[in-house]
Scaffold this motif. Structure first.
Motif, PDB file in Angstrom:
ATOM      1  N   LEU A   1       0.834  -1.194   0.000  1.00 25.52           N
ATOM      2  CA  LEU A   1       0.000   0.000   0.000  1.00 25.52           C
ATOM      3  C   LEU A   1       0.873   1.250   0.000  1.00 25.52           C
ATOM      4  O   LEU A   1       0.601   2.219  -0.717  1.00 25.52           O
ATOM      5  CB  LEU A   1      -0.921  -0.028   1.222  1.00 25.52           C
ATOM      6  N   GLU A   2       1.951   1.208   0.759  1.00 24.15           N
ATOM      7  CA  GLU A   2       2.895   2.336   0.798  1.00 24.15           C
ATOM      8  C   GLU A   2       3.553   2.552  -0.559  1.00 24.15           C
ATOM      9  O   GLU A   2       3.751   3.694  -0.988  1.00 24.15           O
ATOM     10  CB  GLU A   2       3.954   2.107   1.874  1.00 24.15           C
ATOM     11  N   GLU A   3       3.879   1.465  -1.226  1.00 24.85           N
ATOM     12  CA  GLU A   3       4.474   1.572  -2.559  1.00 24.85           C
ATOM     13  C   GLU A   3       3.550   2.351  -3.500  1.00 24.85           C
ATOM     14  O   GLU A   3       3.992   3.234  -4.240  1.00 24.85           O
ATOM     15  CB  GLU A   3       4.697   0.154  -3.119  1.00 24.85           C
ATOM     16  N   LEU A   4       2.274   2.031  -3.450  1.00 26.45           N
ATOM     17  CA  LEU A   4       1.299   2.738  -4.283  1.00 26.45           C
ATOM     18  C   LEU A   4       1.151   4.191  -3.840  1.00 26.45           C
ATOM     19  O   LEU A   4       1.043   5.093  -4.674  1.00 26.45           O
ATOM     20  CB  LEU A   4      -0.048   2.027  -4.244  1.00 26.45           C
ATOM     21  N   ALA A   5       1.147   4.425  -2.529  1.00 29.44           N
ATOM     22  CA  ALA A   5       1.022   5.792  -2.013  1.00 29.44           C
ATOM     23  C   ALA A   5       2.191   6.650  -2.483  1.00 29.44           C
ATOM     24  O   ALA A   5       2.000   7.801  -2.886  1.00 29.44           O
ATOM     25  CB  ALA A   5       0.952   5.772  -0.487  1.00 29.44           C
ATOM     26  N   ARG A   6       3.378   6.112  -2.435  1.00 28.60           N
ATOM     27  CA  ARG A   6       4.555   6.876  -2.879  1.00 28.60           C
ATOM     28  C   ARG A   6       4.558   7.086  -4.391  1.00 28.60           C
ATOM     29  O   ARG A   6       4.891   8.151  -4.880  1.00 28.60           O
ATOM     30  CB  ARG A   6       5.836   6.182  -2.442  1.00 28.60           C
ATOM     31  N   LYS A   7       4.169   6.048  -5.116  1.00 27.07           N
ATOM     32  CA  LYS A   7       4.169   6.128  -6.577  1.00 27.07           C
ATOM     33  C   LYS A   7       3.156   7.146  -7.096  1.00 27.07           C
ATOM     34  O   LYS A   7       3.421   7.874  -8.048  1.00 27.07           O
ATOM     35  CB  LYS A   7       3.889   4.753  -7.180  1.00 27.07           C
TER      36      LYS A   7
ATOM     37  N   ASP B   1       3.331   6.725   4.575  1.00 30.40           N
ATOM     38  CA  ASP B   1       2.801   8.028   4.199  1.00 30.40           C
ATOM     39  C   ASP B   1       1.272   7.982   4.120  1.00 30.40           C
ATOM     40  O   ASP B   1       0.686   8.260   3.085  1.00 30.40           O
ATOM     41  CB  ASP B   1       3.409   8.456   2.863  1.00 30.40           C
ATOM     42  N   PHE B   2       0.652   7.595   5.223  1.00 32.33           N
ATOM     43  CA  PHE B   2      -0.795   7.486   5.296  1.00 32.33           C
ATOM     44  C   PHE B   2      -1.321   8.556   6.246  1.00 32.33           C
ATOM     45  O   PHE B   2      -0.597   9.031   7.115  1.00 32.33           O
ATOM     46  CB  PHE B   2      -1.238   6.129   5.850  1.00 32.33           C
ATOM     47  N   ILE B   3      -2.589   8.881   6.104  1.00 35.22           N
ATOM     48  CA  ILE B   3      -3.249   9.767   7.052  1.00 35.22           C
ATOM     49  C   ILE B   3      -4.011   8.868   8.024  1.00 35.22           C
ATOM     50  O   ILE B   3      -5.018   8.256   7.646  1.00 35.22           O
ATOM     51  CB  ILE B   3      -4.187  10.747   6.335  1.00 35.22           C
ATOM     52  N   PRO B   4      -3.520   8.737   9.274  1.00 35.10           N
ATOM     53  CA  PRO B   4      -4.174   7.836  10.222  1.00 35.10           C
ATOM     54  C   PRO B   4      -5.402   8.481  10.862  1.00 35.10           C
ATOM     55  O   PRO B   4      -5.360   9.636  11.280  1.00 35.10           O
ATOM     56  CB  PRO B   4      -3.084   7.564  11.257  1.00 35.10           C
ATOM     57  N   LEU B   5      -6.472   7.704  10.929  1.00 33.67           N
ATOM     58  CA  LEU B   5      -7.719   8.198  11.493  1.00 33.67           C
ATOM     59  C   LEU B   5      -8.234   7.248  12.563  1.00 33.67           C
ATOM     60  O   LEU B   5      -8.012   6.037  12.500  1.00 33.67           O
ATOM     61  CB  LEU B   5      -8.779   8.351  10.397  1.00 33.67           C
TER      62      LEU B   5
ATOM     63  N   PRO C   1       0.173   5.676  15.851  1.00 30.50           N
ATOM     64  CA  PRO C   1       1.187   6.641  15.400  1.00 30.50           C
ATOM     65  C   PRO C   1       2.602   6.058  15.423  1.00 30.50           C
ATOM     66  O   PRO C   1       3.379   6.262  14.478  1.00 30.50           O
ATOM     67  CB  PRO C   1       1.050   7.801  16.388  1.00 30.50           C
ATOM     68  N   LEU C   2       2.925   5.336  16.471  1.00 29.43           N
ATOM     69  CA  LEU C   2       4.252   4.739  16.581  1.00 29.43           C
ATOM     70  C   LEU C   2       4.506   3.752  15.447  1.00 29.43           C
ATOM     71  O   LEU C   2       5.564   3.769  14.822  1.00 29.43           O
ATOM     72  CB  LEU C   2       4.423   4.041  17.936  1.00 29.43           C
ATOM     73  N   TYR C   3       3.534   2.901  15.167  1.00 29.28           N
ATOM     74  CA  TYR C   3       3.691   1.905  14.107  1.00 29.28           C
ATOM     75  C   TYR C   3       3.885   2.580  12.748  1.00 29.28           C
ATOM     76  O   TYR C   3       4.799   2.224  11.995  1.00 29.28           O
ATOM     77  CB  TYR C   3       2.485   0.957  14.064  1.00 29.28           C
ATOM     78  N   LEU C   4       3.047   3.532  12.428  1.00 30.79           N
ATOM     79  CA  LEU C   4       3.149   4.190  11.114  1.00 30.79           C
ATOM     80  C   LEU C   4       4.453   4.976  10.990  1.00 30.79           C
ATOM     81  O   LEU C   4       5.113   4.932   9.949  1.00 30.79           O
ATOM     82  CB  LEU C   4       1.941   5.096  10.881  1.00 30.79           C
ATOM     83  N   ARG C   5       4.850   5.698  12.059  1.00 28.71           N
ATOM     84  CA  ARG C   5       6.111   6.458  12.012  1.00 28.71           C
ATOM     85  C   ARG C   5       7.319   5.536  11.898  1.00 28.71           C
ATOM     86  O   ARG C   5       8.248   5.813  11.141  1.00 28.71           O
ATOM     87  CB  ARG C   5       6.255   7.330  13.263  1.00 28.71           C
ATOM     88  N   SER C   6       7.315   4.432  12.641  1.00 29.99           N
ATOM     89  CA  SER C   6       8.473   3.531  12.640  1.00 29.99           C
ATOM     90  C   SER C   6       8.696   2.879  11.276  1.00 29.99           C
ATOM     91  O   SER C   6       9.805   2.469  10.964  1.00 29.99           O
ATOM     92  CB  SER C   6       8.336   2.458  13.718  1.00 29.99           C
TER      93      SER C   6
END
Length: 191
Positions: free
Chosen positions: A92-98, A129-133, A120-125
């Motif tokens: 998913l991150e690959e697609l977000a960056r692309k 590049d997601f918007i966590p909700l 937040p810790l998991y996504l930052r670590s």
């Protein structure tokens, strides 16, 4: 032709696209006719996305799906303790960056309130590049978006309609999601 058209509109793959193009040439159809037919088939099966406004993490402002009208949005339901979620996130991150520079946004909705401190810790670590909700209550996704398993991702077009529900476990599934995003980006510019 109709079978290939339907297959590509619901789950695009390179092989089906190539077969559709080859067969359409034999039928005397132009690329523009085929593209128009694919888009019409995709629109026919699309449904209005369910609107929402959810708070962000770490004091971030609330985010509404409507804030991203005009963008292609991947709405991903997950939670940090979910093994399959963690497996799919790099894809998913690959697609977000692309596609981020083209306006594609990932809204990562943690659907288990008890997991909120870890988000937040998991996504930052992992530098995702997601918007966590956050959700207002446990299993909000099941009740509002009819999520039945994790992760569940919905692809929302620039027109605010839900077009696809991709998986991100295999290379083929990731490629299908990429083709879905490309189709939606192509048509978000033309509308």
């Amino acid at each position: 032709y109709s079978y290939l058209l339907d297959a590509y509109a619901h789950y695009p793959t390179d092989e089906v696209r190539d077969s559709l193009k080859t067969y359409s040439v034999k039928l005397g159809k132009t690329s523009a006719e085929v593209d128009g037919a694919v888009w019409a088939a995709m629109q026919k099966s699309a449904t209005p996305a369910i609107p929402f406004t959810l708070p962000g993490f770490d004091g971030a402002k609330a985010v509404s799906l409507a804030d991203y009208r005009g963008h292609v949005v991947l709405v991903d339901f997950w939670f940090p303790g979910c093994g399959p979620c963690r497996e799919s996130m790099p894809r998913l991150e690959e697609l977000a960056r692309k596609y981020g520079s083209r306006g594609v946004v990932v809204l990562a909705i943690n659907n288990v309130k008890g997991q909120a401190p870890f988000v937040p810790l998991y996504l930052r670590s992992h530098a995702y590049d997601f918007i966590p909700l956050e959700v207002p209550y446990d299993h909000w996704g099941e009740q509002v978006y009819h999520v039945r398993g994790y992760p569940t991702t919905f692809v929302i077009g620039a027109d605010g309609r839900q077009y696809f529900k991709p998986r991100f476990v295999t290379d083929l599934q990731e490629r299908a999601a990429e083709l879905e995003i490309n189709e939606l980006l192509q048509h978000s510019r033309s509308e």
